[in-house]
Design a protein around this motif. Structure first.
Motif, PDB file in Angstrom:
ATOM      1  N   SER A 143       1.017  -1.209   0.074  1.00 31.41           N
ATOM      2  CA  SER A 143       0.070  -0.131  -0.029  1.00 31.41           C
ATOM      3  C   SER A 143       0.968   1.217  -0.175  1.00 31.41           C
ATOM      4  O   SER A 143       1.743   1.211   0.620  1.00 31.41           O
ATOM      5  CB  SER A 143      -0.913   0.094   1.334  1.00 31.41           C
ATOM      6  N   LEU A 144       0.321   2.380  -0.731  1.00 26.24           N
ATOM      7  CA  LEU A 144       1.228   3.565  -0.771  1.00 26.24           C
ATOM      8  C   LEU A 144       0.129   4.647  -0.443  1.00 26.24           C
ATOM      9  O   LEU A 144      -0.974   4.612  -1.312  1.00 26.24           O
ATOM     10  CB  LEU A 144       1.952   3.828  -2.003  1.00 26.24           C
ATOM     11  N   ILE A 146      -0.441   8.656  -0.789  1.00 29.46           N
ATOM     12  CA  ILE A 146       0.289   9.793  -1.328  1.00 29.46           C
ATOM     13  C   ILE A 146      -0.555  11.099  -0.867  1.00 29.46           C
ATOM     14  O   ILE A 146      -1.837  11.294  -1.293  1.00 29.46           O
ATOM     15  CB  ILE A 146       0.155   9.690  -3.251  1.00 29.46           C
ATOM     16  N   CYS A 149      -1.646  14.532  -3.593  1.00 28.81           N
ATOM     17  CA  CYS A 149      -2.129  13.809  -4.917  1.00 28.81           C
ATOM     18  C   CYS A 149      -2.612  14.864  -6.181  1.00 28.81           C
ATOM     19  O   CYS A 149      -3.687  14.614  -6.710  1.00 28.81           O
ATOM     20  CB  CYS A 149      -3.210  12.895  -4.454  1.00 28.81           C
ATOM     21  N   ALA A 157       1.433   8.071  -8.761  1.00 25.47           N
ATOM     22  CA  ALA A 157       0.247   6.918  -8.960  1.00 25.47           C
ATOM     23  C   ALA A 157       0.499   6.305 -10.161  1.00 25.47           C
ATOM     24  O   ALA A 157       0.310   5.060 -10.056  1.00 25.47           O
ATOM     25  CB  ALA A 157      -0.924   7.738  -8.614  1.00 25.47           C
ATOM     26  N   LYS A 161       1.296   2.157  -9.942  1.00 26.87           N
ATOM     27  CA  LYS A 161       0.082   1.430 -10.399  1.00 26.87           C
ATOM     28  C   LYS A 161       0.440   0.191 -11.302  1.00 26.87           C
ATOM     29  O   LYS A 161       0.157  -0.907 -11.156  1.00 26.87           O
ATOM     30  CB  LYS A 161      -0.913   2.193 -10.832  1.00 26.87           C
ATOM     31  N   LEU A 167      -3.206   1.868  -3.976  1.00 24.46           N
ATOM     32  CA  LEU A 167      -2.974   3.380  -3.665  1.00 24.46           C
ATOM     33  C   LEU A 167      -4.117   4.032  -3.010  1.00 24.46           C
ATOM     34  O   LEU A 167      -5.319   3.678  -2.954  1.00 24.46           O
ATOM     35  CB  LEU A 167      -2.864   4.025  -5.073  1.00 24.46           C
TER      36      LEU A 167
END
Length: 193
Positions: A143-144, A146, A149, A157, A161, A167
């Protein structure tokens, strides 16, 4: 239109010189397009400027720029130019940073995840230890989060991906243009465990 340029930076890669702006000098002419030689020179020319190309523009400069109609900045962050005191002054921010910063972000993420600093150190010692980086893990399904964004975050992203990462984008409103979930910045403590 009198165009005033002040893109001095202590970072050479960000410092604009006269040859960088030659097309503008050809369009506007030397009398209408002026490259400031210093911060003091820039401030002294503000009363004549209708358009400005600069990195930053503090709030107090607006009172010196009587004829100002346009500010253009290559800066990525909106905190570099103070909000215009009048809707008659248009401020344009850059949007070219996304792909460039996303590539740097991906390089750093891979560097740390794959423990390249440790691998380089071992290489320098001529040690070929296959067990040295056992803590490395695949980024797929990781998991990330941001933060922000915006344009830069969207480009980051898109790259991660392709690695199969999960995300979440976070911003003030909790909504965004990406095809992943969003959260409000005020709700981050609920997301981060």
């Amino acid at each position: 239109m009198k165009l005033l340029i002040n893109l001095y930076s202590p970072v050479d890669a960000f410092c604009g010189s006269k040859e960088h702006f030659q097309p503008l000098f050809e369009i506007f002419g030397e009398e209408q397009c002026i490259l400031a030689e210093s911060k003091e020179h820039f401030k002294s020319l503000l009363p004549e400027a209708e358009a400005i190309f600069c990195w930053n523009f503090p709030k107090e400069f607006y009172s010196l720029a009587y004829q100002l109609k346009l500010i253009v900045t290559p800066a990525a962050g909106r905190d570099w130019v103070a909000p215009a005191p009048s809707p008659e002054i248009q401020v344009e921010f850059s949007s070219f940073h996304g792909p460039m910063i996303a590539e740097s972000f991906l390089a750093m993420m891979l560097f740390f995840n794959n423990q390249f600093s440790k691998q380089l150190e071992l290489q320098g010692q001529k040690t070929w230890d296959r067990n040295a980086c056992v803590k490395r893990r695949l980024l797929k399904n990781q998991s990330l989060l941001i933060l922000g964004c915006g344009n830069i975050g969207q480009h980051c992203a898109a790259l991660v991906k392709t690695l199969g990462m999960k995300l979440v984008g976070a911003n003030r409103r909790g909504i965004g243009e990406g095809d992943f979930s969003y959260a409000k910045m005020s709700e981050l403590s609920d997301i981060i465990e």
